[in-house]
Design a protein around this motif. Structure first.
Motif, short mmCIF file in Angstrom:
data_model
loop_
_atom_site.label_atom_id
_atom_site.label_comp_id
_atom_site.label_asym_id
_atom_site.label_seq_id
_atom_site.Cartn_x
_atom_site.Cartn_y
_atom_site.Cartn_z
N ASP A 267 -2.53 -0.26 -6.50
CA ASP A 267 -2.65 1.20 -6.44
C ASP A 267 -3.65 1.75 -7.45
O ASP A 267 -4.47 2.59 -7.15
CB ASP A 267 -1.27 1.84 -6.65
N ALA A 280 -5.44 6.18 3.75
CA ALA A 280 -4.51 5.06 3.62
C ALA A 280 -4.90 4.29 2.38
O ALA A 280 -6.08 4.17 2.07
CB ALA A 280 -4.62 4.15 4.84
N ARG A 281 -3.91 3.81 1.67
CA ARG A 281 -4.19 3.14 0.41
C ARG A 281 -3.36 1.87 0.29
O ARG A 281 -2.16 1.89 0.56
CB ARG A 281 -3.86 4.09 -0.74
N VAL A 283 -1.32 -0.36 -1.72
CA VAL A 283 -0.68 -0.15 -3.01
C VAL A 283 -0.14 -1.44 -3.61
O VAL A 283 0.06 -1.55 -4.82
CB VAL A 283 0.45 0.91 -2.93
N THR A 304 1.40 -3.78 1.24
CA THR A 304 2.13 -2.51 1.31
C THR A 304 1.09 -1.41 1.33
O THR A 304 0.21 -1.36 0.46
CB THR A 304 3.07 -2.35 0.11
N ARG A 306 0.21 2.77 1.80
CA ARG A 306 0.67 4.15 1.86
C ARG A 306 -0.27 4.91 2.78
O ARG A 306 -1.47 5.01 2.50
CB ARG A 306 0.69 4.78 0.47
N ARG A 308 -1.50 8.33 4.69
CA ARG A 308 -1.42 9.80 4.59
C ARG A 308 -1.62 10.45 5.94
O ARG A 308 -0.92 11.37 6.30
CB ARG A 308 -2.50 10.31 3.63
N GLY A 345 3.33 7.45 5.90
CA GLY A 345 4.50 6.85 5.27
C GLY A 345 4.12 5.52 4.65
O GLY A 345 2.94 5.18 4.56
N LEU A 346 5.12 4.78 4.23
CA LEU A 346 4.89 3.50 3.59
C LEU A 346 5.10 2.38 4.61
O LEU A 346 6.08 2.39 5.35
CB LEU A 346 5.88 3.35 2.43
N HIS A 347 4.15 1.45 4.69
CA HIS A 347 4.27 0.37 5.66
C HIS A 347 4.08 -0.97 4.97
O HIS A 347 3.38 -1.05 3.97
CB HIS A 347 3.16 0.47 6.71
N THR A 348 4.69 -2.01 5.53
CA THR A 348 4.31 -3.35 5.10
C THR A 348 3.76 -4.08 6.30
O THR A 348 4.30 -3.99 7.40
CB THR A 348 5.48 -4.15 4.52
#
Lengths: 417, 285
Positions: A267, A280-281, A283, A304, A306, A308, A345-348
């Motif tokens: 991050d 998208a980032r 992290v 992982t 993040r 937006r 949201g948060l994705h893996t």
């Protein structure tokens, strides 16, 4: 020996950690009140300075002769960017001094100040002026710049209609035609397609060798360092480790390269040119199951992300470069044509291989998340991962042939006589 | 070696002074100033239908609304000047001040991307903004002149004429420009560190409009509150616009002198804070 063109002595830079907010506003106000009322400040235990500051650069001294091409190498966090920022006058040192004898142009990014609404031609003038060129100088070189960028037909089109490739080519072309005595360059060379990259490096060599200019060059790519630089400044944890001939410096760099953790918080790492990590980032990137990476054994890399704003045709990829800088393997999530749809949201996302084909050694890892041709986030050199020889019965990797060793399907028939 | 022995020497170290200005740099980068002015101008009007005519539309519409609300509904007197001319004249100075202050108050934050990648004298950007806003003011002056001629033709008894004082107009713009620049830079410096102040500029300007004689002449302020108008450094300049262009007599020399003094102080403090912050604001912005 003549007088050094760059003389750096005791250069240090301290950063304050933590957020600026109400507490710091209150502290500063208190400081002013105290100063005005003539009272001496009392240090309270919770504001003990040591925990809240960080020395990005500590007591660095060296000097460079006119006409030298010097590389600056070191790990992430070694202080390269800070040194560059100070020499480019973007920020000030906390203490120490640097003397530069000549006009300086620094390229920490290509296309700084480009305005999407202006035409290519107008942007050449604007960008050139931002980089310190005078109007007549730019006018004199305009044709050369346009020719170098290979965009003659579009020079009067607003750059917002340019493809990202055309954009960086034009931006690099302006930069490549600067004529300062001192040129400071961050890893901006890797722009455009492979052919244009070669042209860029060729031009850098020309500038460095042919024009007797002094160049400071920061890069992670040892192949480029080897091609361009005679000497290298090696930084480590904000301190100067030494200044060595290029080959020796690269050896130091590679030898010291301790392998990184397999679980990396990406991050806060610096981002590569052209990506912001806004939509998208990446992290966190994690590999293996806590045991390490082994040749011939299953590989699992978990990203992982993040997100937006929704990504429709997304892809995530990871690339492995040798310490010399050659890319030997890439894994892309869309290699089979299937794209990812990621909602905010948060994705893996996990990429797996049944058998890791990289021969044992250390690899610099780069990762990216993109949408079509547009890269949302790129983290270069986020880790140096070590691939160990495979398990108990691994005798094949001992041969260490090439970068990758894949299992081919073998068909064997006795040849009929 | 092709390059001549460099006579330039750049010393980089921590500075303690507050009023260090890179004069030589400012002169060296004058071409950048011109190009930035051009960029501001092109960027503002590209892909708009009316283009620079927007600078004509907004003050006219504002003057009409003011004329209705303050003239007709509230019955604010305008010193015998036709309301449309009165408001246009007041807005001429006010809009320039307002736009310049608003634009420059975001200089550091708004240019983070640029300032974190390349060095050039940081004052070039706000100076360019102050200059490029003059273009809109020029269009507005043209609108005012047209309205003035129209009024005179329609109503021959209307006696107000701009005197020789109108030649002082550039000085009045300069005065407002420096005041806006000083306050804008001060705000920009504080905002760079504490974002709270981002809300301050628009809010402050909204309130300031009401305590500045833009929508009413200074003569309408009751005697015992008149000192307020004298303390507000914008007020005497706006009155001076009307005095030079419409021949009104609202300017008090004392108040004007005070305004000049305040402007100089604000300018020095603003530039000082701005330069101080510009040196390392990218470290914590």
């Amino acid at each position: 020996m003549s007088r050094p063109i760059i003389e750096i002595s005791g250069l240090s830079k301290r950063y304050a950690l933590g957020e600026f907010g109400f507490s710091s506003f209150r502290e500063e106000t208190e400081k002013w009140v105290r100063r005005l009322s003539g009272r001496t400040p009392e240090t309270t235990p919770e504001t003990a300075p040591a925990e809240r500051e960080f020395w990005a650069l500590r007591d660095v001294s060296f000097s460079i002769q006119p006409g030298e091409v010097v590389g600056i190498i070191g790990r992430n966090g070694a202080g390269k960017s800070t040194l560059l920022k100070i020499l480019s006058r973007i920020t000030e040192p906390t203490s120490g001094e640097a003397v530069l004898r000549g006009r300086v142009a620094s390229l920490l990014e290509v296309g700084t100040g480009f305005h999407p609404e202006l035409s290519g031609r107008d942007n050449v003038f604007l960008n050139g002026a931002i980089l310190g060129m005078k109007r007549p100088e730019i006018a004199a070189k305009l044709d050369e710049i346009i020719a170098f960028a290979e965009i003659e037909r579009f020079i009067d089109t607003p750059v917002k209609r340019y493809s990202s490739g055309m954009y960086v080519k034009l931006a690099f072309a302006v930069a490549a035609h600067l004529e300062p005595e001192i040129l400071i360059i961050d890893e901006v060379l890797a722009v455009g397609d492979a052919q244009f990259q070669r042209k860029c490096i060729g031009r850098m060599q020309e500038i460095a060798r042919g024009h007797g200019r002094t160049v400071l060059f920061v890069s992670h790519a040892m192949t480029t360092i080897r091609r361009l630089c005679q000497r290298c400044v090696v930084l480590e944890g904000g301190r100067l480790r030494g200044i060595y001939p290029a080959e020796e410096a690269i050896e130091h760099y590679n030898r010291d390269a301790g392998a990184s953790d397999l679980d990396v918080d990406t991050d806060g790492l610096p981002r590569a040119w052209g990506s912001t990590g806004e939509e998208a980032r990446l992290v966190r990137i994690r590999a293996g199951d806590g045991r390490g990476l082994f040749f011939g054994e299953p590989l699992k890399v978990e990203f992982t992300v993040r997100v937006r704003s929704t990504i429709d045709a997304g892809m995530i990829g990871i690339a492995f470069n040798t310490v010399e800088g050659s890319r030997v393997m890439t894994l892309d999530s869309d290699a089979d044509g299937r794209t990812l749809r990621l909602h905010p949201g948060l994705h893996t996302v996990t990429l797996s291989l049944p058998a890791l084909p990289l021969s044992p050694g250390r690899y610099y890892c780069h990762a990216a998340i993109g949408q079509g041709r547009h890269m949302c986030d790129i983290v270069d050199n986020f880790a140096l991962w070590e691939v160990h020889p495979g398990g108990r019965n691994d005798w094949e990797s001992d041969r260490a042939f090439g970068g990758c060793r894949l299992r081919a399907t073998v068909d064997h028939h006795p040849a009929s006589a | 070696m092709s390059s001549a022995p460099p006579e330039i020497e750049i010393r980089i170290r921590a500075r303690n002074g507050w009023l260090w200005l890179d004069w030589r740099g400012l002169i060296d980068y004058r071409d950048l100033l011109v190009l930035l002015v051009r960029r501001d101008f092109v960027a503002r009007y590209k892909q708009t239908i009316l283009g620079p005519a927007w600078a004509m539309v907004t003050p006219v519409v504002t003057a009409v609304v003011f004329g209705f609300v303050f003239g007709r509904v509230l019955g604010v007197a305008t010193d015998g000047i036709p309301p449309s001319l009165f408001y246009l004249c007041g807005l001429l100075g006010w809009n320039y001040f307002n736009q310049t202050l608003n634009a420059t108050s975001n200089t550091l934050r708004g240019n983070y991307g640029l300032f974190s990648k390349v060095y050039f004298p940081r004052l070039v950007v706000p100076l360019a903004l102050a200059v490029s806003n003059l273009a809109a003011a020029g269009v507005q002056l043209f609108t005012f002149t047209a309205m003035f001629v129209f009024t005179v033709l329609k109503n021959p008894e209307f006696a107000a004429r701009p005197g020789w004082g109108a030649l002082l107009l550039p000085l009045l713009f300069l005065h407002l420009g420096l005041l806006a620049l000083g306050s804008g830079l001060l705000l920009s410096a504080v905002t760079a560190k504490y974002r709270d102040f981002q809300q301050v500029a628009p809010f402050f300007l909204n309130l300031l409009l009401y305590v500045t004689p833009v929508i009413y002449p200074i003569s309408q302020i009751p005697e015992r509150w008149r000192w307020l108008a004298a303390v507000n450094p914008v007020a005497p300049v706006i009155e001076a616009f009307r005095a030079t262009l419409l021949g009104t007599s609202g300017v008090q020399p004392g108040a004007y002198a005070l305004s000049v003094a305040v402007t100089l102080v604000v300018l020095v403090v603003g530039v000082g804070f701005y330069q101080r912050l510009a040196r390392d604001f990218i470290d914590y912005a």
